[in-house]
Design a protein around this motif. Sequence first.
Motif, PDB file in Angstrom:
ATOM      1  N   LEU A   6      10.015   1.608   6.243  1.00 54.56           N
ATOM      2  CA  LEU A   6       9.339   2.821   5.999  1.00 54.56           C
ATOM      3  C   LEU A   6       7.790   2.362   5.453  1.00 54.56           C
ATOM      4  O   LEU A   6       7.885   1.540   4.674  1.00 54.56           O
ATOM      5  N   PRO A   7       6.756   3.237   5.849  1.00 50.79           N
ATOM      6  CA  PRO A   7       5.649   3.007   5.240  1.00 50.79           C
ATOM      7  C   PRO A   7       5.232   3.055   3.870  1.00 50.79           C
ATOM      8  O   PRO A   7       4.236   2.577   3.061  1.00 50.79           O
ATOM      9  N   THR A   8       6.091   3.832   3.097  1.00 55.35           N
ATOM     10  CA  THR A   8       5.730   3.881   1.660  1.00 55.35           C
ATOM     11  C   THR A   8       7.174   4.076   1.044  1.00 55.35           C
ATOM     12  O   THR A   8       8.278   3.737   1.505  1.00 55.35           O
ATOM     13  N   ASN A   9       7.357   4.292  -0.353  1.00 57.34           N
ATOM     14  CA  ASN A   9       8.485   4.423  -0.873  1.00 57.34           C
ATOM     15  C   ASN A   9       8.694   5.659  -1.442  1.00 57.34           C
ATOM     16  O   ASN A   9       9.563   5.927  -2.502  1.00 57.34           O
ATOM     17  N   SER A  10       8.125   6.707  -0.871  1.00 58.61           N
ATOM     18  CA  SER A  10       8.494   8.144  -0.863  1.00 58.61           C
ATOM     19  C   SER A  10      10.315   8.152  -0.607  1.00 58.61           C
ATOM     20  O   SER A  10      10.652   7.680   0.411  1.00 58.61           O
ATOM     21  N   PRO A  11      10.655   8.970  -1.701  1.00 57.82           N
ATOM     22  CA  PRO A  11      12.287   9.244  -1.548  1.00 57.82           C
ATOM     23  C   PRO A  11      12.816  10.124  -0.369  1.00 57.82           C
ATOM     24  O   PRO A  11      11.978  10.960   0.260  1.00 57.82           O
ATOM     25  N   ARG A  14      11.136  12.693   2.610  1.00 61.99           N
ATOM     26  CA  ARG A  14       9.648  12.563   2.582  1.00 61.99           C
ATOM     27  C   ARG A  14       9.127  11.209   3.367  1.00 61.99           C
ATOM     28  O   ARG A  14       8.166  11.257   3.895  1.00 61.99           O
ATOM     29  N   GLY A  15      10.082  10.183   2.938  1.00 61.39           N
ATOM     30  CA  GLY A  15       9.535   8.647   3.645  1.00 61.39           C
ATOM     31  C   GLY A  15       9.708   8.956   5.128  1.00 61.39           C
ATOM     32  O   GLY A  15       8.728   8.457   5.880  1.00 61.39           O
ATOM     33  N   LEU A  16      10.840   9.585   5.528  1.00 57.12           N
ATOM     34  CA  LEU A  16      11.055   9.937   6.871  1.00 57.12           C
ATOM     35  C   LEU A  16      10.067  10.604   7.536  1.00 57.12           C
ATOM     36  O   LEU A  16       9.235  10.223   8.690  1.00 57.12           O
ATOM     37  N   PHE A  17       9.356  11.534   6.954  1.00 57.61           N
ATOM     38  CA  PHE A  17       8.323  12.382   7.362  1.00 57.61           C
ATOM     39  C   PHE A  17       7.022  11.841   7.513  1.00 57.61           C
ATOM     40  O   PHE A  17       6.142  11.962   8.588  1.00 57.61           O
ATOM     41  N   GLU A  18       6.776  10.626   6.483  1.00 59.14           N
ATOM     42  CA  GLU A  18       5.538   9.934   6.698  1.00 59.14           C
ATOM     43  C   GLU A  18       5.741   8.921   7.681  1.00 59.14           C
ATOM     44  O   GLU A  18       4.665   8.608   8.284  1.00 59.14           O
ATOM     45  N   PHE A  19       6.906   8.625   7.972  1.00 57.09           N
ATOM     46  CA  PHE A  19       7.096   7.428   9.173  1.00 57.09           C
ATOM     47  C   PHE A  19       6.841   8.096  10.485  1.00 57.09           C
ATOM     48  O   PHE A  19       6.075   7.471  11.386  1.00 57.09           O
ATOM     49  N   ARG A  20       7.217   9.330  10.770  1.00 58.77           N
ATOM     50  CA  ARG A  20       7.387  10.088  11.817  1.00 58.77           C
ATOM     51  C   ARG A  20       6.512  11.569  11.828  1.00 58.77           C
ATOM     52  O   ARG A  20       7.331  12.459  11.994  1.00 58.77           O
ATOM     53  N   PRO A  21       5.099  11.674  11.402  1.00 61.17           N
ATOM     54  CA  PRO A  21       4.902  12.825  11.199  1.00 61.17           C
ATOM     55  C   PRO A  21       4.780  13.925  12.595  1.00 61.17           C
ATOM     56  O   PRO A  21       5.017  15.194  12.105  1.00 61.17           O
ATOM     57  N   GLU A  22       4.932  13.417  13.556  1.00 55.82           N
ATOM     58  CA  GLU A  22       5.163  14.136  14.820  1.00 55.82           C
ATOM     59  C   GLU A  22       6.539  14.977  14.751  1.00 55.82           C
ATOM     60  O   GLU A  22       6.437  16.066  15.360  1.00 55.82           O
ATOM     61  N   THR A  23       7.418  14.190  14.273  1.00 52.22           N
ATOM     62  CA  THR A  23       8.740  15.017  14.193  1.00 52.22           C
ATOM     63  C   THR A  23       8.686  15.728  12.732  1.00 52.22           C
ATOM     64  O   THR A  23       9.498  16.592  12.536  1.00 52.22           O
ATOM     65  N   ALA A  24       7.909  15.373  11.786  1.00 49.53           N
ATOM     66  CA  ALA A  24       7.974  15.887  10.449  1.00 49.53           C
ATOM     67  C   ALA A  24       7.511  17.578  10.704  1.00 49.53           C
ATOM     68  O   ALA A  24       7.845  18.475   9.927  1.00 49.53           O
ATOM     69  N   ALA A  25       6.490  17.659  11.423  1.00 53.87           N
ATOM     70  CA  ALA A  25       5.727  19.014  11.667  1.00 53.87           C
ATOM     71  C   ALA A  25       6.831  20.026  12.050  1.00 53.87           C
ATOM     72  O   ALA A  25       6.891  21.226  11.348  1.00 53.87           O
ATOM     73  N   PRO A  26       7.657  20.063  13.110  1.00 55.72           N
ATOM     74  CA  PRO A  26       8.424  20.888  13.332  1.00 55.72           C
ATOM     75  C   PRO A  26       9.616  21.205  12.233  1.00 55.72           C
ATOM     76  O   PRO A  26      10.182  22.143  11.771  1.00 55.72           O
TER      77      PRO A  26
END
Length: 179
Positions: A6-11, A14-26
């Motif tokens: 993952l690109p960040t240490n977000s827990p 949140r970390g998964l959403f930062e990894f794939r913003p295109e799936t995070a949006a829906p």
Amino acid sequence: MAHIDLPTNSPGIRGLFEFRPETAAPLGQLAEVLLRGDNTLERGERELIAAYVSSLNDCHFCMSSHSAFAALQLPDGWEVVDGVLHDPASAPVSDKLRGLLAIAGEVQRSGRAVTPETIAAAREVGATDVEIHDAVLIAAAFCMFNRYVDGLGTFAPPDRADYVPMAEQVVAHGYVRPR
């Protein structure tokens, strides 16, 4: 450590959403509509259903974060959250919410575990068709969110206090972040 890089240490999610913003949006939009949209159930009550299902699924991140989101939006805060997580049958919630939690617990086990008797019991204490629908969808969505978060081995802070700043942000601004 997460199962993927993952690109960040977000827990958690949140970390998964930062990894794939295109799936995070829906997914974020789904959470926004279910947990914060116009509804006869209070936001804190809907967050409590999410926290309860997450506790049944043993998803520490989602249970902890949505417990904090619920506590900040319910008049009796952590007392209610802790009561539901310990024993929803005796928790200090309305009979209607207790009925919806029972439905959510059945959904967590299996969609086919929801019985006509549990639905009828919820209706008897005032649950509407929309509230029953939304309780089922919140429970189903959180089964998915929990498996997403835990299936990729994301980090979950251990302490309740770690979730309060995130809760304050969600309560104030919601789940949908501007691009």
